[in-house]
Structure formats: C-alpha cells, structure tokens
Design a protein around this motif. Structure first.
Motif, mmCIF file in Angstrom:
data_model
loop_
_atom_site.group_PDB
_atom_site.id
_atom_site.type_symbol
_atom_site.label_atom_id
_atom_site.label_comp_id
_atom_site.label_asym_id
_atom_site.label_seq_id
_atom_site.Cartn_x
_atom_site.Cartn_y
_atom_site.Cartn_z
ATOM 1 N N LYS A 1 23.895 42.192 45.877
ATOM 2 C CA LYS A 1 23.865 41.685 47.239
ATOM 3 C C LYS A 1 23.917 39.587 46.572
ATOM 4 N N ALA A 2 23.035 39.849 45.937
ATOM 5 C CA ALA A 2 23.077 38.529 44.779
ATOM 6 C C ALA A 2 23.549 38.366 44.150
ATOM 7 N N GLY A 3 24.408 39.619 43.285
ATOM 8 C CA GLY A 3 26.248 39.180 42.588
ATOM 9 C C GLY A 3 27.640 38.755 43.149
ATOM 10 N N ARG A 4 27.289 39.708 44.784
ATOM 11 C CA ARG A 4 28.554 38.889 45.569
ATOM 12 C C ARG A 4 28.301 37.344 45.892
ATOM 13 N N ASP A 5 27.193 36.828 46.113
ATOM 14 C CA ASP A 5 26.441 35.512 46.504
ATOM 15 C C ASP A 5 26.593 34.474 45.447
ATOM 16 N N VAL A 6 26.509 35.058 44.190
ATOM 17 C CA VAL A 6 26.548 34.146 43.398
ATOM 18 C C VAL A 6 28.448 34.046 42.473
ATOM 19 N N LEU A 7 28.114 35.501 42.115
ATOM 20 C CA LEU A 7 29.672 35.126 41.279
ATOM 21 C C LEU A 7 31.107 34.903 42.638
ATOM 22 N N ARG A 8 32.206 33.867 41.639
ATOM 23 C CA ARG A 8 33.317 33.373 41.867
ATOM 24 C C ARG A 8 34.077 34.355 41.643
ATOM 25 N N PHE A 9 34.991 34.218 42.640
ATOM 26 C CA PHE A 9 36.114 35.212 42.601
ATOM 27 C C PHE A 9 37.059 35.635 41.653
ATOM 28 N N GLY A 10 36.811 36.699 41.162
ATOM 29 C CA GLY A 10 36.622 37.397 40.046
ATOM 30 C C GLY A 10 35.894 36.755 38.686
ATOM 31 N N GLY A 11 34.456 36.435 38.823
ATOM 32 C CA GLY A 11 33.084 36.699 38.221
ATOM 33 C C GLY A 11 32.824 37.991 37.849
ATOM 34 N N ARG A 12 31.844 38.777 36.876
ATOM 35 C CA ARG A 12 31.772 39.484 36.412
ATOM 36 C C ARG A 12 30.246 39.561 36.947
ATOM 37 N N LEU A 13 29.939 40.448 37.103
ATOM 38 C CA LEU A 13 28.594 41.014 36.355
ATOM 39 C C LEU A 13 28.326 41.889 35.393
ATOM 40 N N CYS A 14 26.928 42.201 34.937
ATOM 41 C CA CYS A 14 26.549 42.929 34.496
ATOM 42 C C CYS A 14 25.647 43.838 34.247
ATOM 43 N N LEU A 15 25.639 44.860 34.539
ATOM 44 C CA LEU A 15 24.551 45.860 34.303
ATOM 45 C C LEU A 15 23.679 46.931 33.070
ATOM 46 N N CYS A 16 22.520 46.646 32.904
ATOM 47 C CA CYS A 16 22.002 47.668 32.196
ATOM 48 C C CYS A 16 20.875 49.269 34.026
ATOM 49 N N GLN A 17 21.619 50.426 33.042
ATOM 50 C CA GLN A 17 21.024 51.314 33.823
ATOM 51 C C GLN A 17 20.851 52.693 33.850
ATOM 52 N N ARG A 18 20.243 53.690 34.195
ATOM 53 C CA ARG A 18 20.332 55.537 33.713
ATOM 54 C C ARG A 18 21.367 55.615 34.369
ATOM 55 N N PRO A 19 21.409 55.975 33.801
ATOM 56 C CA PRO A 19 22.466 57.754 33.742
ATOM 57 C C PRO A 19 22.651 57.981 35.449
ATOM 58 N N GLU A 20 21.570 58.561 35.520
ATOM 59 C CA GLU A 20 21.684 58.993 36.964
ATOM 60 C C GLU A 20 21.685 58.835 38.293
ATOM 61 N N ARG A 21 21.431 57.013 38.057
ATOM 62 C CA ARG A 21 22.330 55.713 38.987
ATOM 63 C C ARG A 21 23.579 55.357 38.954
ATOM 64 N N LEU A 22 24.890 56.481 38.532
ATOM 65 C CA LEU A 22 25.718 55.402 38.385
ATOM 66 C C LEU A 22 26.045 54.977 39.442
ATOM 67 N N ALA A 23 25.584 56.778 39.988
ATOM 68 C CA ALA A 23 27.417 57.024 41.487
ATOM 69 C C ALA A 23 26.566 56.181 42.245
ATOM 70 N N ASP A 24 24.920 56.052 42.532
ATOM 71 C CA ASP A 24 24.571 54.895 43.337
ATOM 72 C C ASP A 24 25.411 53.546 43.280
ATOM 73 N N ALA A 25 24.977 52.876 41.402
ATOM 74 C CA ALA A 25 25.317 52.148 41.139
ATOM 75 C C ALA A 25 27.207 50.976 41.819
ATOM 76 N N MET A 26 28.080 52.595 41.401
ATOM 77 C CA MET A 26 29.573 52.663 41.881
ATOM 78 C C MET A 26 29.767 52.364 42.937
ATOM 79 N N ASN A 27 28.948 52.808 43.993
ATOM 80 C CA ASN A 27 28.995 53.210 45.819
ATOM 81 C C ASN A 27 28.894 51.783 45.708
ATOM 82 N N VAL A 28 27.095 51.138 45.408
ATOM 83 C CA VAL A 28 27.149 50.488 45.984
ATOM 84 C C VAL A 28 27.468 49.021 45.748
ATOM 85 N N PHE A 29 27.725 48.849 44.209
ATOM 86 C CA PHE A 29 28.959 47.724 44.166
ATOM 87 C C PHE A 29 29.758 47.706 45.080
ATOM 88 N N ARG A 30 30.721 48.151 44.969
ATOM 89 C CA ARG A 30 31.969 48.403 46.076
ATOM 90 C C ARG A 30 31.548 48.150 46.975
#
Length: 151
Positions: free
Chosen positions: A48-77
């Motif tokens: 939500k914060a990324g959506r609110d602060v990034l301009r169109f085409g802006g990037r967010l980079c994240l470091c996370q544990r592999p077991e959270r990969l599916a969760d991360a992909m789903n929530v960011f999308r």
C-alpha cells in the motif's frame, strides 16, 4: 496525513519483517519481535505504501524470505505493483536460498525476469567474486582498498 502527499518517487527499498505473525519462533523482547514478525508492518502495508508513494513506472525493491515469495507476489499485484525481477540469495553454493530480492514496478505489465542466484560466500568461506564486486571498497573501509583486498 501522508508524508509524501502524492506519488513522486522513482525508487523505494524495503527490508520488512520476515515472518508473518504466528509463524516461527516468538521473541519475548517486543522490539526484536516487531523487527522479525509482521506485528507493526505487513507485506500489505509495504504494498500500500509503495502504491501511494511511487509514480507510474516507479520501482520498489524488497528483501524477504523465500517462504514469503508467493505472498509477496500476490499482495504486490493486488496493489498494482507488478513483479518484474526476482533474484534468490544463497549463503553458499550448496545451500538452499535464504532470501529473495524482488523488484516490483507500479503499473508494470506482466512479465517476470528471474536473475541468476547471488552466492554470498566462495568455497573458502570468504565473499564470492560477485559480492566483492558489489561491496567494492566498502568491505575494506573507505581507505581506497581494492575489491580483491589489495591496496
């Protein structure tokens, strides 16, 4: 009230807590618990914060544990942040990945590039050649040392 009133950033980075609340071992120290578990900052909060602060085409980079990969992909999308680049990180060549690095783009089209795995240590337990390249002089202090350790 928003700190950044409208989407203006080109790039944001986040190293959020790694574990969902209730997952993994709990720490009795509240500060340590909050640092490792999503007690005060969830993946959804980051998206939500990324959506609110990034301009169109802006990037967010994240470091996370592999077991959270599916969760991360789903929530960011779900927040209009399309996963664009993924890189796994391993301590050594013969170990399983312990982290992933994910770049998402606000308003990006579908299409994910999976980059080669980043190996942190070489066979002797020192930094791999790529890690030395990444760290450069930083690893040796700011005294002008070279990435290979020579002056």
């Amino acid at each position: 009230k928003k700190i950044i009133p409208h989407p203006t950033l080109d790039l944001a980075a986040c190293n959020p807590p790694y574990k969902a609340v209730g997952a993994g071992l709990r720490n009795p120290d509240e500060r340590m618990e909050n640092a490792r578990h999503e007690c005060t900052c969830t993946l959804e909060d980051v998206a939500k914060a990324g959506r609110d602060v990034l301009r169109f085409g802006g990037r967010l980079c994240l470091c996370q544990r592999p077991e959270r990969l599916a969760d991360a992909m789903n929530v960011f999308r779900s927040y209009g942040l399309e996963p664009k680049r993924l890189r796994l990180v391993q301590q050594r060549i013969n170990t399983a990945p312990s982290l992933f690095l994910l770049e998402v783009r606000r308003g990006g089209k579908p299409g994910l590039s999976v980059l080669p795995t980043l190996i942190i240590e070489d066979e002797n337990g020192g930094f791999s050649a790529e890690m030395l390249e990444i760290y450069g002089n930083y690893k040796f202090g700011h005294e002008g040392g070279r990435a290979d350790g020579r002056k």
